[in-house]
Design a protein around this motif. Structure first.
Motif, PDB file in Angstrom:
ATOM      1  N   GLU A 114      47.015  53.998  33.140  1.00 43.93           N
ATOM      2  CA  GLU A 114      47.033  53.872  31.690  1.00 43.93           C
ATOM      3  C   GLU A 114      47.408  52.466  31.252  1.00 43.93           C
ATOM      4  O   GLU A 114      47.004  52.018  30.185  1.00 43.93           O
ATOM      5  CB  GLU A 114      47.995  54.892  31.084  1.00 43.93           C
ATOM      6  N   SER A 172      44.002  50.750  31.841  1.00 42.60           N
ATOM      7  CA  SER A 172      42.823  51.506  31.436  1.00 42.60           C
ATOM      8  C   SER A 172      43.093  52.265  30.147  1.00 42.60           C
ATOM      9  O   SER A 172      44.223  52.569  29.809  1.00 42.60           O
ATOM     10  CB  SER A 172      42.439  52.518  32.509  1.00 42.60           C
ATOM     11  N   LYS A 173      41.990  52.570  29.471  1.00 39.76           N
ATOM     12  CA  LYS A 173      42.089  53.404  28.271  1.00 39.76           C
ATOM     13  C   LYS A 173      40.947  54.400  28.314  1.00 39.76           C
ATOM     14  O   LYS A 173      39.807  54.041  28.572  1.00 39.76           O
ATOM     15  CB  LYS A 173      42.002  52.550  27.012  1.00 39.76           C
ATOM     16  N   GLN A 174      41.266  55.658  28.056  1.00 46.71           N
ATOM     17  CA  GLN A 174      40.225  56.675  28.046  1.00 46.71           C
ATOM     18  C   GLN A 174      39.352  56.460  26.820  1.00 46.71           C
ATOM     19  O   GLN A 174      39.838  56.353  25.693  1.00 46.71           O
ATOM     20  CB  GLN A 174      40.819  58.081  28.039  1.00 46.71           C
ATOM     21  N   VAL A 175      38.030  56.387  27.055  1.00 49.25           N
ATOM     22  CA  VAL A 175      37.090  56.185  25.949  1.00 49.25           C
ATOM     23  C   VAL A 175      36.213  57.404  25.714  1.00 49.25           C
ATOM     24  O   VAL A 175      35.621  57.551  24.643  1.00 49.25           O
ATOM     25  CB  VAL A 175      36.206  54.928  26.166  1.00 49.25           C
ATOM     26  N   VAL A 212      37.421  57.412  21.782  1.00 50.50           N
ATOM     27  CA  VAL A 212      37.547  56.278  20.869  1.00 50.50           C
ATOM     28  C   VAL A 212      36.326  56.325  19.952  1.00 50.50           C
ATOM     29  O   VAL A 212      35.191  56.384  20.438  1.00 50.50           O
ATOM     30  CB  VAL A 212      37.592  54.937  21.643  1.00 50.50           C
ATOM     31  N   TYR A 239      37.283  56.188  31.789  1.00 53.79           N
ATOM     32  CA  TYR A 239      38.262  55.164  31.444  1.00 53.79           C
ATOM     33  C   TYR A 239      37.653  53.776  31.504  1.00 53.79           C
ATOM     34  O   TYR A 239      36.894  53.454  32.419  1.00 53.79           O
ATOM     35  CB  TYR A 239      39.448  55.212  32.417  1.00 53.79           C
ATOM     36  N   ASN A 278      38.549  50.075  32.247  1.00 50.01           N
ATOM     37  CA  ASN A 278      39.563  49.309  32.967  1.00 50.01           C
ATOM     38  C   ASN A 278      39.458  47.848  32.569  1.00 50.01           C
ATOM     39  O   ASN A 278      38.358  47.294  32.513  1.00 50.01           O
ATOM     40  CB  ASN A 278      39.340  49.467  34.478  1.00 50.01           C
ATOM     41  N   THR A 279      40.592  47.194  32.314  1.00 49.60           N
ATOM     42  CA  THR A 279      40.567  45.779  31.917  1.00 49.60           C
ATOM     43  C   THR A 279      40.054  44.871  33.028  1.00 49.60           C
ATOM     44  O   THR A 279      39.627  43.761  32.767  1.00 49.60           O
ATOM     45  CB  THR A 279      41.972  45.295  31.487  1.00 49.60           C
ATOM     46  N   LEU A 284      39.578  46.762  24.714  1.00 52.02           N
ATOM     47  CA  LEU A 284      40.488  47.666  24.016  1.00 52.02           C
ATOM     48  C   LEU A 284      41.969  47.348  24.278  1.00 52.02           C
ATOM     49  O   LEU A 284      42.819  48.216  24.132  1.00 52.02           O
ATOM     50  CB  LEU A 284      40.190  49.117  24.399  1.00 52.02           C
ATOM     51  N   ARG A 300      44.949  48.261  21.767  1.00 49.97           N
ATOM     52  CA  ARG A 300      44.391  49.196  20.774  1.00 49.97           C
ATOM     53  C   ARG A 300      44.843  50.590  21.084  1.00 49.97           C
ATOM     54  O   ARG A 300      44.997  51.021  22.137  1.00 49.97           O
ATOM     55  CB  ARG A 300      42.869  49.138  20.775  1.00 49.97           C
TER      56      ARG A 300
END
Length: 194
Positions: A56, A59-62, A74, A139, A141-142, A191, A194
């Protein structure tokens, strides 16, 4: 005999005897303690939670795939704004999607987050591969690469895939002088925060 005792009691001999005696006094085996401990159930739970927190952080779940349908976590308008910020060069993204790529039914599906728009009337797009989890969550990932298309005289460009990976581009109308240029950038801040 004196000579023998003097050589026997020399500082080097005494040091050697002390070291040898010290080694003999050391126990080299452990009794009652296993060499490798097996993790307990709480250790497994803790490590799963730690892995989730680590994921987390980068990464962010989209989205998620549910019963064969894509559900966006998102909102797509927020994704479009994020793509516009990520380009940062005047490109305006007005369409976003999560695209499934699967060369054959035996291959594991790969999902890409895609933003499509224009810059000075010229076609622009960006695709970023997503990580999928066992529960079909997707997810961003940056550390994921960004695949960026810039159309030159081409009104619409397509990504070309091989083994479910982006390897090039194709211009919709292949007239002389029309082309789609592909550039790959490492990492993304789509993201972040965000």
């Amino acid at each position: 005999m004196k000579y023998f005792l003097r050589s026997l009691l020399s500082p080097l001999t005494i040091s050697g005897l002390l070291a040898l005696g010290g080694l003999a006094a050391c126990e080299t085996t452990k009794r009652g303690f296993p060499e490798v401990s097996s993790p307990t159930a709480s250790d497994d739970t803790d490590s799963d939670a730690a892995r989730r927190r680590k994921m987390e952080a980068v990464s962010k779940q989209v989205g998620e795939v549910s019963e064969g349908k894509m559900r966006y976590i998102v909102p797509r308008e927020q994704l479009a704004a994020a793509f516009t910020r990520q380009f940062g060069d005047g490109t305006v993204i007005d369409k976003t999607m999560i695209r499934k790529v699967q060369e054959t039914s035996k291959d594991k599906a790969v999902y890409y987050l895609v933003g499509i728009g224009l810059r000075n009337g010229m076609y622009r797009a960006m695709a970023i591969p997503l990580q999928s989890s066992t529960d079909n969550s997707l997810y961003l990932n940056t550390g994921a690469d960004r695949y960026i298309i810039a159309g030159v005289g081409c009104t619409f460009c397509f990504f070309s895939f091989e083994n479910n990976e982006i390897v090039g581009t194709t211009c919709e109308e292949n007239t002389g002088g029309s082309r789609c240029d592909l550039r790959v950038e490492t990492d993304n801040t789509l993201l972040v925060g965000r």
